[in-house]
Design a protein around this motif. Sequence first.
Motif, short mmCIF file in Angstrom:
data_model
loop_
_atom_site.label_atom_id
_atom_site.label_comp_id
_atom_site.label_asym_id
_atom_site.label_seq_id
_atom_site.Cartn_x
_atom_site.Cartn_y
_atom_site.Cartn_z
N LEU A 440 38.00 90.36 30.83
CA LEU A 440 38.39 89.19 30.06
C LEU A 440 38.46 89.50 28.58
CD1 LEU A 440 39.00 86.21 29.67
CD2 LEU A 440 36.56 85.71 29.94
N LEU A 441 37.48 90.22 28.06
CA LEU A 441 37.49 90.59 26.64
C LEU A 441 38.65 91.53 26.33
CD1 LEU A 441 33.65 90.93 26.17
CD2 LEU A 441 35.11 89.32 24.95
N ARG A 442 38.92 92.45 27.23
CA ARG A 442 40.10 93.31 27.04
C ARG A 442 41.36 92.46 26.94
NH1 ARG A 442 39.86 98.25 31.49
NH2 ARG A 442 38.29 99.59 30.47
N ARG A 443 41.49 91.51 27.84
CA ARG A 443 42.70 90.68 27.89
C ARG A 443 42.82 89.81 26.64
NH1 ARG A 443 46.01 88.61 32.66
NH2 ARG A 443 47.11 86.79 31.84
N ILE A 444 41.71 89.26 26.16
CA ILE A 444 41.75 88.45 24.94
C ILE A 444 42.33 89.25 23.79
CG2 ILE A 444 40.25 87.44 23.16
CD1 ILE A 444 38.46 86.45 25.47
N LYS A 497 34.51 94.27 17.80
CA LYS A 497 35.17 94.20 16.48
C LYS A 497 36.46 93.39 16.55
CE LYS A 497 35.24 97.93 13.94
NZ LYS A 497 34.26 97.62 12.88
N PHE A 498 37.15 93.47 17.69
CA PHE A 498 38.44 92.81 17.83
C PHE A 498 38.32 91.41 18.44
CE2 PHE A 498 39.18 97.33 17.75
CZ PHE A 498 40.31 97.48 16.97
N ALA A 499 37.42 91.24 19.41
CA ALA A 499 37.32 89.96 20.12
C ALA A 499 36.53 88.91 19.35
CB ALA A 499 36.68 90.19 21.49
N GLN A 500 35.50 89.33 18.62
CA GLN A 500 34.62 88.37 17.97
C GLN A 500 35.36 87.41 17.02
OE1 GLN A 500 31.40 89.84 15.31
NE2 GLN A 500 30.01 88.96 16.83
N PRO A 501 36.19 87.91 16.10
CA PRO A 501 36.90 86.97 15.21
C PRO A 501 37.87 86.05 15.94
CG PRO A 501 37.67 89.24 14.88
CD PRO A 501 36.46 89.32 15.72
N LEU A 502 38.44 86.52 17.05
CA LEU A 502 39.37 85.69 17.82
C LEU A 502 38.62 84.56 18.51
CD1 LEU A 502 41.52 88.53 19.47
CD2 LEU A 502 42.02 87.23 17.39
N ALA A 516 33.81 80.54 25.16
CA ALA A 516 33.89 81.37 23.95
C ALA A 516 32.51 81.60 23.36
CB ALA A 516 34.81 80.71 22.92
N ASN A 517 31.70 80.55 23.33
CA ASN A 517 30.35 80.66 22.78
C ASN A 517 29.49 81.59 23.63
OD1 ASN A 517 28.59 79.74 20.65
ND2 ASN A 517 27.45 78.63 22.21
N ARG A 518 29.65 81.53 24.96
CA ARG A 518 28.91 82.44 25.85
C ARG A 518 29.29 83.90 25.57
NH1 ARG A 518 29.48 85.30 30.50
NH2 ARG A 518 31.69 84.75 30.71
N LEU A 519 30.58 84.15 25.42
CA LEU A 519 31.02 85.52 25.15
C LEU A 519 30.56 86.00 23.77
CD1 LEU A 519 34.63 85.31 26.63
CD2 LEU A 519 32.70 86.57 27.59
N LEU A 520 30.55 85.10 22.79
CA LEU A 520 30.07 85.47 21.46
C LEU A 520 28.59 85.83 21.50
CD1 LEU A 520 31.92 82.86 19.22
CD2 LEU A 520 32.13 85.35 19.06
N SER A 521 27.81 85.05 22.24
CA SER A 521 26.38 85.35 22.39
C SER A 521 26.19 86.71 23.04
CB SER A 521 25.69 84.26 23.22
OG SER A 521 25.77 83.01 22.57
N PHE A 522 27.00 86.99 24.03
CA PHE A 522 26.94 88.28 24.72
C PHE A 522 27.28 89.43 23.77
CE2 PHE A 522 29.91 91.19 27.12
CZ PHE A 522 28.91 92.02 27.62
N LEU A 523 28.35 89.26 22.99
CA LEU A 523 28.77 90.32 22.06
C LEU A 523 27.74 90.60 20.98
CD1 LEU A 523 32.56 89.45 21.66
CD2 LEU A 523 31.60 91.43 22.85
N ASP A 528 27.65 96.96 15.52
CA ASP A 528 29.00 97.36 15.15
C ASP A 528 29.12 98.87 14.94
OD1 ASP A 528 29.94 94.72 15.12
OD2 ASP A 528 29.24 94.41 13.07
N VAL A 529 30.31 99.38 15.21
CA VAL A 529 30.61 100.78 14.90
C VAL A 529 31.51 100.80 13.66
CG1 VAL A 529 30.45 101.52 17.30
CG2 VAL A 529 32.65 100.78 16.40
N LYS A 530 31.56 101.94 13.03
CA LYS A 530 32.39 102.07 11.83
C LYS A 530 33.87 102.12 12.19
CE LYS A 530 28.74 104.73 9.50
NZ LYS A 530 28.35 106.06 8.97
N ASP A 531 34.70 101.61 11.28
CA ASP A 531 36.15 101.63 11.51
C ASP A 531 36.67 103.05 11.73
OD1 ASP A 531 36.29 98.90 11.26
OD2 ASP A 531 36.81 98.94 9.12
N ASP A 532 36.04 104.01 11.08
CA ASP A 532 36.47 105.40 11.22
C ASP A 532 36.39 105.87 12.67
OD1 ASP A 532 37.07 108.13 10.08
OD2 ASP A 532 35.13 108.54 11.02
#
Length: 554
Positions: A440-444, A497-502, A516-523, A528-532
């Motif tokens: 689901l997160l991949r698809r979002i 990094k990609f799903a959280q702001p969405l 959405a709130n459940r997934l945010l709590s999970f994330l 976080d990892v660095k953009d690099d």
Amino acid sequence: MKRTVKVALNDGKSYEGEVGSRLIDIIKTGKEAGDPVIAKQGNEIIELSKQIHYNVSLELLNTKSPIGHRTYLRSLTFLLIKAVDEIYPDARVVIEHSLSKSIYGEIHFPRELNEQDIDAVKEKMIEIVQRDMEIEKIKISKEEALKIFESYEMSDKLRLLKYIDIPYINLYRCGDLYDYFYGPMVPSTGYLKLFDLKYYKPGFILMYPHEDDIYNIKPFKDLPKLARVFKETEDWAKILDVADVGALNDAVKSEDINELILVAEGLHEKKIANIADKIYENKEKIKIVLIAGPSSSGKTTFSKRLAVQLRVLGLKPKAISLDDYFVDREFTPLDEKGNYDFERLESLDIDLFNKHLTALLAGREVELPVFNFITGKRESLGIKYKMDNRSILVIEGIHGLNETLTSSISKENKYKIYVSALTQLNIDDHNRISTTDVRLLRRIVRDNRYRGKNAEATLLSWESVRNGEEKNIFPYQEEADIMFNSTLVYEMCILKKFAQPLLKEIPADSPAYLEANRLLSFLNYFIDVKDDVVNNVIPNNSILKEFIGGSCFR
């Protein structure tokens, strides 16, 4: 005079009780199958054990709802852990993964687990249900929680809590046993009457009621091929030394994430190469490779990476798109809501598809159709193809494992591959990560990047997608000649990094807000990892890049 509060339900009923009374004591519902296990107040989940201090309007949910279903299963897991603790206090319970709509787990102690052990645990679970023990939610300091789990020698919990930056934490207590769970619970063990527990070497299968039949336990259907893939996934986790979120966060924090990514990607490449080798070993017979799997499993990238490996071996893979064999729009079957159902097998021209396959395998030239999605009709654009002795067809689609799709072709000429994201990573020993959540997160992320859909639209359409998978994909997964697990142990800290702001864009009044709130709590469990790392370490042919962008196959 005692002060009272009023509880109004969405069915029109209302109840009164003393201020500070538990919700369950006010509404006085039962503890049988079909009775409520959780409540919802607008976009907030309310446990039945919650004390009510003001007038509220609620909706009661039983296990037919996804929220109620998860609440029941989570509580049932705690019941099992409590039963094991009473019989084998030094044992370690690990909830591994889903299998055939049940839960597979293991109980670790010095000797090998046997069927008699599982029978004893089941009897103890029944006894604890009959005792109707309270499952109490308690709020304690993080330091106190760490002391509790240190005394239990639960290193998985200690790793997890190390990265949770909050002063207080909610634990659940049943008798003298404390545990941490990701989500709400039922008020007491008396709610958990409906379950079954069976020995499944080297662990157990925990069965529970499902949303489509909340009054019965369906018989367990063994899926040996899928079970082997999960076992292989466990072995991968040992190689990578990452079995839970805390261990992954350790890798990110210590900057070992780069090596972890490269090893995980290397394991994928090795597996894909091994599959290509198996096909090549039988190249005289295998002329068609069929690839299927649920949504957001990474089938497209997998099929292209497999094609590269087949080319390395001297074969000439040719991709055939099932989409080009859709029947004309006017003949497309409709679903129960009157919408076009493109996921049904009947939406494809099976006769023409089989006619073309038979001709190609016979060495004849075929003009391949192209489906025009604007006009809703197949077109002939003069695209012709003929196989030679090094040619092999690669066909990706949801019906690939269904024998009806290629009924005119002998089984010995086909090689079927099932692709799915079967995560080996869990939050901790007692809280698993659903493979569905990974997809689901991949698809979002993918829908937003490539299809112009926001996270709200993806979440609201997910139930329909899942229903299609239940009908068209999962019943045929054991028909596969081989299975490929597309999950990557590191991917959740990237997807975050990609799903959280969405997900944060979804408004509180949206029907998708709770999910959405459940997934945010999970994330939030992942650091976080660095953009690099995203830009320079993850290979451009990675399955993950199919979703976050930057794939060399686009």
